[in-house]
Enzyme design. Structure first.
Site, PDB file in Angstrom:
ATOM      1  CG  HIS A 281      46.463   5.561 -17.912  1.00  0.00           C
ATOM      2  ND1 HIS A 281      47.339   6.224 -17.074  1.00  0.00           N
ATOM      3  CD2 HIS A 281      46.364   4.305 -17.411  1.00  0.00           C
ATOM      4  CE1 HIS A 281      47.744   5.407 -16.121  1.00  0.00           C
ATOM      5  NE2 HIS A 281      47.175   4.227 -16.302  1.00  0.00           N
ATOM      6  CG  ASP A 293      49.940   2.725 -13.654  1.00  0.00           C
ATOM      7  OD1 ASP A 293      49.175   2.713 -14.628  1.00  0.00           O
ATOM      8  OD2 ASP A 293      49.546   2.956 -12.489  1.00  0.00           O
ATOM      9  CD  GLU A 327      43.606   4.337 -14.940  1.00  0.00           C
ATOM     10  OE1 GLU A 327      43.063   3.350 -14.427  1.00  0.00           O
ATOM     11  OE2 GLU A 327      44.660   4.841 -14.495  1.00  0.00           O
ATOM     12  CD  GLU A 328      47.223   6.008 -12.443  1.00  0.00           C
ATOM     13  OE1 GLU A 328      46.470   5.582 -11.555  1.00  0.00           O
ATOM     14  OE2 GLU A 328      48.116   5.314 -12.953  1.00  0.00           O
ATOM     15  CG  ASP A 355      46.375   0.850 -17.057  1.00  0.00           C
ATOM     16  OD1 ASP A 355      47.537   1.135 -16.696  1.00  0.00           O
ATOM     17  OD2 ASP A 355      45.364   1.284 -16.485  1.00  0.00           O
ATOM     18  CG  HIS A 425      49.613   3.948  -8.091  1.00  0.00           C
ATOM     19  ND1 HIS A 425      48.347   3.784  -7.551  1.00  0.00           N
ATOM     20  CD2 HIS A 425      49.435   3.903  -9.435  1.00  0.00           C
ATOM     21  CE1 HIS A 425      47.462   3.647  -8.520  1.00  0.00           C
ATOM     22  NE2 HIS A 425      48.113   3.709  -9.683  1.00  0.00           N
TER      23      HIS A 425
END
Length: 468
Positions: A281, A293, A327-328, A355, A425
């Protein structure tokens, strides 16, 4: 007769040896090329350091779309295009502030960040007494009498004794995703969630949350607190049950905007209607630059097609790289790709997603039939020299998930995950946290798996005979 059988066995053994030898040579060629002439690291450098965090709906996300499309075009693929998709646009705003007040006049500042999708606090911020809980279920036992007017502090840590860190993450992420919705039902005025992180540090980790079908008038602000901050807050609450927490965040949700999935394709020479997908992503959270990520998965997937071309391999089946958007905080890109594929009647036979970060690859997990999985197990000796040993049934990836049907085989790259959630994140998910060699090894492992599935096809489960 015996001589004839002996000759057949000899020819059969020679054929199998020749086949295996050809595959060993091609896999070695892929690894050698990835490690001496890989492009994934330089692509990631640009994505991370020249563009930065790529939250859906942001200017940086659109810059990433433009950049990756240009890079795929430079590879000389048969086709490169953008697939429009509407995505949410949530903006964090100025840096959040927070402090713990164990007694009037005392302020212990702690690091927090708004959770993606949260509303803002009042302009002056929000201060209230705190009640600590370990689970959503605990709210039920406390009831409105003990929760109303307070800030709920979810403090269930990731389970440290689980070797599979994704299981540990899955075991506590409901606090983040549904914590505000459930606490609001009991009259809470705000929510603070312990960051999903196995180590103690000062980085708050964001992530998506949802109010579900809760009326908008009942929505409450939600933020993540660093693990060190969570430890301190818990100690202060135990010391003084009247401890208060203050936080201020100015995030805002706007109307959906148009963005794109980025798609590149090598058309199959023998079976062009059998499509194999590899992807990651393109969007990321906004605190860091999204290198692990999922910048790593994006550039590894791009390099799969480049490595196939660089090693002179001509795919039998159509191979696509898909860089999914959103995606997130929505999975809109993955759903759109599957929706369009269904509308066009496309036949997808294999999909691979990366991912889980750019760490050393350990293997793959497979969401596939027993026949396809056994096929993969027969290839294990080809991967053994590269320390790829993990071949298990399990999940594949969120973005390729909507493609699932009874025919397709799906897989997810599984790097070593022990440090992944240190960065996931958070503001430290940056380019310097990615090792070039580890990233390239992942690209090589992915390319090798794609090569094998393309060469031999995906074995399907034998259908039971119907007695007539």
């Amino acid at each position: 007769m015996n001589k004839f059988l002996g000759v057949l066995l000899l020819l059969s053994s020679f054929s199998l040896f020749s086949q295996s030898s050809d595959d060993e040579i091609q896999v070695k060629n892929i690894y050698n090329t990835a490690l001496t002439n890989g492009h994934s690291y330089q692509w990631l450098d640009h994505l991370s350091n020249e563009i930065g965090g790529r939250l859906s709906g942001s200017l940086n996300a659109e810059k990433a779309v433009k950049y990756t499309k240009e890079q795929l075009e430079e590879l000389g693929l048969d086709k490169v295009w953008l697939q429009p998709v509407m995505v949410p646009k949530w903006v964090r705003g100025p840096k959040e502030v927070a402090y713990i007040e164990a007694e009037p006049g005392s302020k212990n500042e702690v690091p927090i960040c708004a959770l993606g999708g949260s509303i803002a606090t009042p302009k002056e911020g929000l201060k209230a007494k705190v009640i600590e809980v370990q689970s959503l279920q605990q709210l039920d036992s406390l009831g409105e009498e003990q929760i109303k007017g307070k800030i709920v502090f979810y403090n269930r840590p990731m389970q440290a004794d689980l070797i599979n860190t994704f299981r540990a993450y899955g075991g506590c992420v409901d606090q983040r995703s549904a914590g505000a919705r459930e606490a609001a039902k009991y009259g809470a005025v705000g929510v603070i969630v312990r960051s999903m992180n196995l180590r103690l540090d000062d980085y708050p980790h964001t992530g998506t949350m949802s109010y579900g079908d809760l009326p908008k008038r009942k929505w409450i602000p939600a933020a993540a607190i660093s693990t060190n901050g969570a430890e301190l807050l818990s100690k202060m609450i135990k010391w003084n049950l009247d401890t208060k927490f203050y936080f201020k965040q100015q995030c805002e949700q706007y109307k959906d905007v148009e963005s794109h999935n980025v798609i590149g394709q090598i058309t199959g020479s023998e079976f062009p209607n059998e499509i194999m997908v590899v992807g990651g992503h393109l969007d990321s959270w906004d605190l860091g630059d999204g290198s692990h990520d999922d910048g790593a998965g994006v550039v590894q997937s791009m390099d799969v097609l480049r490595l196939l071309k660089e090693t002179g391999y001509k795919p039998k089946r159509t191979i696509r790289v898909v860089l999914f958007m959103n995606e997130e905080n929505g999975l809109r890109g993955g759903r759109k790709y599957a929706e369009v594929a269904k509308q066009k009647g496309e036949r997808h036979v294999f999909a691979l997603e990366s991912d889980s970060g750019g760490f050393s690859p350990r293997g793959f997990s497979f969401d596939a039939s027993d026949a396809a999985f056994n096929q993969v197990l027969a290839w294990k000796p080809l991967f053994k020299p590269y320390l790829i040993h993990y071949f298990e049934k399990g999940g594949s990836g969120a973005d390729i998930g909507p493609l699932k049907n009874n025919e397709i085989a799906m897989a997810g790259l599984r790097p070593d995950s022990q440090r992944y959630f240190d960065y996931h994140h958070a503001a430290n998910d940056t380019f310097d946290a990615v090792n070039k060699r580890e990233l390239e090894l992942g690209a090589a492992a992915m390319t090798s798996l794609i090569y094998l599935f393309d060469k031999y096809g995906v074995k399907t489960q034998p259908q039971p005979k119907i007695k007539g």
